[in-house]
Design a protein around this motif. Structure first.
Motif, PDB file in Angstrom:
ATOM      1  N   LYS A   1       0.848  -1.193   0.000  1.00 57.32           N
ATOM      2  CA  LYS A   1       0.000   0.000   0.000  1.00 57.32           C
ATOM      3  C   LYS A   1       0.883   1.242   0.000  1.00 57.32           C
ATOM      4  O   LYS A   1       2.066   1.172   0.328  1.00 57.32           O
ATOM      5  N   THR A   2       0.293   2.377  -0.358  1.00 57.40           N
ATOM      6  CA  THR A   2       0.986   3.651  -0.186  1.00 57.40           C
ATOM      7  C   THR A   2       1.081   3.960   1.298  1.00 57.40           C
ATOM      8  O   THR A   2       0.358   3.364   2.121  1.00 57.40           O
ATOM      9  N   VAL A   3       1.950   4.886   1.671  1.00 57.94           N
ATOM     10  CA  VAL A   3       2.067   5.271   3.080  1.00 57.94           C
ATOM     11  C   VAL A   3       0.730   5.794   3.593  1.00 57.94           C
ATOM     12  O   VAL A   3       0.296   5.456   4.702  1.00 57.94           O
ATOM     13  N   ALA A   4       0.057   6.615   2.779  1.00 61.47           N
ATOM     14  CA  ALA A   4      -1.222   7.207   3.197  1.00 61.47           C
ATOM     15  C   ALA A   4      -2.259   6.130   3.478  1.00 61.47           C
ATOM     16  O   ALA A   4      -2.978   6.183   4.490  1.00 61.47           O
ATOM     17  N   ASP A   5      -2.346   5.130   2.594  1.00 61.99           N
ATOM     18  CA  ASP A   5      -3.325   4.054   2.802  1.00 61.99           C
ATOM     19  C   ASP A   5      -2.913   3.142   3.956  1.00 61.99           C
ATOM     20  O   ASP A   5      -3.763   2.640   4.703  1.00 61.99           O
ATOM     21  N   PHE A   6      -1.620   2.922   4.092  1.00 59.74           N
ATOM     22  CA  PHE A   6      -1.122   2.019   5.125  1.00 59.74           C
ATOM     23  C   PHE A   6      -1.444   2.529   6.528  1.00 59.74           C
ATOM     24  O   PHE A   6      -1.825   1.758   7.414  1.00 59.74           O
ATOM     25  N   LYS A   7      -1.324   3.840   6.730  1.00 60.94           N
ATOM     26  CA  LYS A   7      -1.490   4.372   8.085  1.00 60.94           C
ATOM     27  C   LYS A   7      -2.939   4.770   8.410  1.00 60.94           C
ATOM     28  O   LYS A   7      -3.212   5.236   9.519  1.00 60.94           O
ATOM     29  N   LYS A   8      -3.852   4.544   7.477  1.00 62.88           N
ATOM     30  CA  LYS A   8      -5.258   4.847   7.749  1.00 62.88           C
ATOM     31  C   LYS A   8      -5.759   4.009   8.923  1.00 62.88           C
ATOM     32  O   LYS A   8      -5.582   2.794   8.956  1.00 62.88           O
ATOM     33  N   GLY A   9      -6.390   4.657   9.871  1.00 64.88           N
ATOM     34  CA  GLY A   9      -6.943   3.943  11.017  1.00 64.88           C
ATOM     35  C   GLY A   9      -5.944   3.616  12.101  1.00 64.88           C
ATOM     36  O   GLY A   9      -6.289   2.988  13.105  1.00 64.88           O
ATOM     37  N   PHE A  10      -4.676   4.009  11.909  1.00 69.93           N
ATOM     38  CA  PHE A  10      -3.669   3.747  12.938  1.00 69.93           C
ATOM     39  C   PHE A  10      -3.966   4.579  14.191  1.00 69.93           C
ATOM     40  O   PHE A  10      -4.337   5.756  14.104  1.00 69.93           O
ATOM     41  N   SER A  11      -3.782   3.978  15.344  1.00 69.88           N
ATOM     42  CA  SER A  11      -3.801   4.742  16.584  1.00 69.88           C
ATOM     43  C   SER A  11      -2.489   5.511  16.697  1.00 69.88           C
ATOM     44  O   SER A  11      -1.526   5.222  15.977  1.00 69.88           O
ATOM     45  N   ASP A  12      -2.444   6.475  17.600  1.00 70.63           N
ATOM     46  CA  ASP A  12      -1.206   7.226  17.807  1.00 70.63           C
ATOM     47  C   ASP A  12      -0.080   6.295  18.220  1.00 70.63           C
ATOM     48  O   ASP A  12       1.075   6.462  17.804  1.00 70.63           O
ATOM     49  N   GLU A  13      -0.404   5.290  19.040  1.00 73.14           N
ATOM     50  CA  GLU A  13       0.605   4.345  19.515  1.00 73.14           C
ATOM     51  C   GLU A  13       1.151   3.500  18.364  1.00 73.14           C
ATOM     52  O   GLU A  13       2.367   3.268  18.264  1.00 73.14           O
ATOM     53  N   LYS A  14       0.257   3.051  17.499  1.00 72.71           N
ATOM     54  CA  LYS A  14       0.682   2.225  16.359  1.00 72.71           C
ATOM     55  C   LYS A  14       1.569   3.036  15.414  1.00 72.71           C
ATOM     56  O   LYS A  14       2.609   2.557  14.942  1.00 72.71           O
ATOM     57  N   TRP A  15       1.184   4.271  15.124  1.00 72.17           N
ATOM     58  CA  TRP A  15       1.967   5.106  14.220  1.00 72.17           C
ATOM     59  C   TRP A  15       3.325   5.439  14.833  1.00 72.17           C
ATOM     60  O   TRP A  15       4.341   5.479  14.139  1.00 72.17           O
ATOM     61  N   ALA A  16       3.368   5.634  16.142  1.00 68.93           N
ATOM     62  CA  ALA A  16       4.630   5.895  16.824  1.00 68.93           C
ATOM     63  C   ALA A  16       5.546   4.685  16.726  1.00 68.93           C
ATOM     64  O   ALA A  16       6.769   4.829  16.540  1.00 68.93           O
ATOM     65  N   ALA A  17       4.985   3.488  16.811  1.00 65.03           N
ATOM     66  CA  ALA A  17       5.786   2.259  16.701  1.00 65.03           C
ATOM     67  C   ALA A  17       6.350   2.102  15.294  1.00 65.03           C
ATOM     68  O   ALA A  17       7.506   1.692  15.112  1.00 65.03           O
ATOM     69  N   VAL A  18       5.534   2.454  14.295  1.00 64.20           N
ATOM     70  CA  VAL A  18       5.995   2.375  12.905  1.00 64.20           C
ATOM     71  C   VAL A  18       7.124   3.370  12.663  1.00 64.20           C
ATOM     72  O   VAL A  18       8.143   3.034  12.040  1.00 64.20           O
ATOM     73  N   LYS A  19       6.987   4.588  13.164  1.00 68.71           N
ATOM     74  CA  LYS A  19       8.029   5.607  12.989  1.00 68.71           C
ATOM     75  C   LYS A  19       9.312   5.206  13.698  1.00 68.71           C
ATOM     76  O   LYS A  19      10.406   5.476  13.200  1.00 68.71           O
ATOM     77  N   LYS A  20       9.180   4.555  14.838  1.00 68.54           N
ATOM     78  CA  LYS A  20      10.369   4.077  15.547  1.00 68.54           C
ATOM     79  C   LYS A  20      11.105   3.031  14.714  1.00 68.54           C
ATOM     80  O   LYS A  20      12.334   3.044  14.605  1.00 68.54           O
ATOM     81  N   GLU A  21      10.330   2.144  14.110  1.00 70.56           N
ATOM     82  CA  GLU A  21      10.939   1.119  13.251  1.00 70.56           C
ATOM     83  C   GLU A  21      11.634   1.767  12.059  1.00 70.56           C
ATOM     84  O   GLU A  21      12.732   1.358  11.676  1.00 70.56           O
ATOM     85  N   LEU A  22      11.018   2.790  11.493  1.00 68.89           N
ATOM     86  CA  LEU A  22      11.624   3.489  10.363  1.00 68.89           C
ATOM     87  C   LEU A  22      12.918   4.189  10.784  1.00 68.89           C
ATOM     88  O   LEU A  22      13.867   4.270   9.997  1.00 68.89           O
ATOM     89  N   SER A  23      12.968   4.681  12.006  1.00 68.38           N
ATOM     90  CA  SER A  23      14.167   5.372  12.488  1.00 68.38           C
ATOM     91  C   SER A  23      15.336   4.416  12.648  1.00 68.38           C
ATOM     92  O   SER A  23      16.487   4.850  12.766  1.00 68.38           O
ATOM     93  N   GLU A  24      15.059   3.121  12.652  1.00 67.79           N
ATOM     94  CA  GLU A  24      16.105   2.107  12.815  1.00 67.79           C
ATOM     95  C   GLU A  24      16.529   1.492  11.483  1.00 67.79           C
ATOM     96  O   GLU A  24      17.274   0.517  11.460  1.00 67.79           O
ATOM     97  N   GLN A  25      16.056   2.065  10.376  1.00 65.90           N
ATOM     98  CA  GLN A  25      16.358   1.508   9.057  1.00 65.90           C
ATOM     99  C   GLN A  25      17.847   1.516   8.735  1.00 65.90           C
ATOM    100  O   GLN A  25      18.355   0.588   8.107  1.00 65.90           O
ATOM    101  N   LEU A  26      18.559   2.546   9.168  1.00 62.76           N
ATOM    102  CA  LEU A  26      19.992   2.601   8.886  1.00 62.76           C
ATOM    103  C   LEU A  26      20.707   1.436   9.559  1.00 62.76           C
ATOM    104  O   LEU A  26      21.528   0.752   8.926  1.00 62.76           O
TER     105      LEU A  26
END
Length: 248
Positions: free
Chosen positions: A195-220
């Protein structure tokens, strides 16, 4: 000319790059050419030998994308069934796309391929007839390295983060290039459950989106862990490490 699967630059989903009626038969013929198949096979094997984890990530993600495209078509749930089926350019390639630069004096100015996978490797192969001591050198600007790059030479580099270019050749010489790479958007699409990022995060709670962003911050860290260190290479592939050591 670019051929293969891409995602980015305004595309809403990964798809096969569209070709003109004049270019398509030429590109189809080049992809079936035994010489290019062999170059692709050789460079793919080299990739798997020196960076097996990174190779497997590239390869498995490409397989995942193509398999999902096939699954949706078989289930009649594909949103764009009229588009070309996703496929590899060459039988065993881990890269999603290829560029043929026809020259006849291909010169690449200083740049980084920001749309490619940030920690991924692309493959550059030089072709033509030129004296590599007089021109055609590969310049890796961030490393301060200039490399003699004869016709038939291939190199694997993280082209999204290392600025690179090549030196012009003499007027009576020819130089072409053959490059293989994967757009970073393909990996993002897979990670987002196709999915696109916009479609993927639809319906996410703040906690879920924070967890996804944390995972993205660890990509390096994730990407660098896929790299092979020289001590690892010596243990896993002593003959490859010895050859690399001799060339330094």
């Amino acid at each position: 000319m670019r051929v293969g699967i891409s995602h980015g630059g305004g595309q809403k989903h990964p798809k096969v790059l569209k070709q003109t009626a004049d270019n398509k038969p030429i590109l189809d013929e080049l992809l079936k050419n035994k010489a290019f198949e062999r170059i692709s096979g050789f460079t793919s094997r080299a990739f798997s030998e020196v960076a097996p984890r990174l190779y497997e990530y590239h390869n498995s993600q490409l397989s995942k994308l193509i398999d999902e495209d096939q699954r949706r078509r078989a289930a009649n749930t594909h949103e764009h069934p009229w588009e070309e089926e996703l496929r590899r350019n060459f039988p065993n390639t881990p890269w999603a796309a290829t560029s043929f630069n026809f020259g006849p004096q291909t010169v690449c100015y200083k740049h980084a391929d920001f749309n490619n996978l940030a920690f991924g490797w692309c493959c550059i192969t030089a072709l033509g007839q030129f004296d590599p001591t007089k021109g055609g050198h590969l310049v890796l600007w961030d490393l301060g390295i200039v490399i003699e790059f004869p016709p038939g030479t291939s190199i694997l580099i993280p082209s999204a983060v290392i600025s690179h270019s090549n030196v012009p050749i003499r007027s009576h010489e020819t130089r072409y290039s053959f490059t293989q790479y994967s757009a970073g958007g393909i990996f993002r699409w897979n990670d987002n459950e196709f999915k696109t990022v916009a479609d993927f995060k639809k319906g996410f709670s703040d906690e879920k989106w924070a967890a996804v962003k944390k995972e993205l911050s660890e990509q390096l860290d994730f990407g660098l862990a896929l790299y092979t260190t020289f001590p690892e290479l010596k243990r896993m592939k002593p003959e490859v490490a010895e050859a690399a050591d001799d060339s330094l």
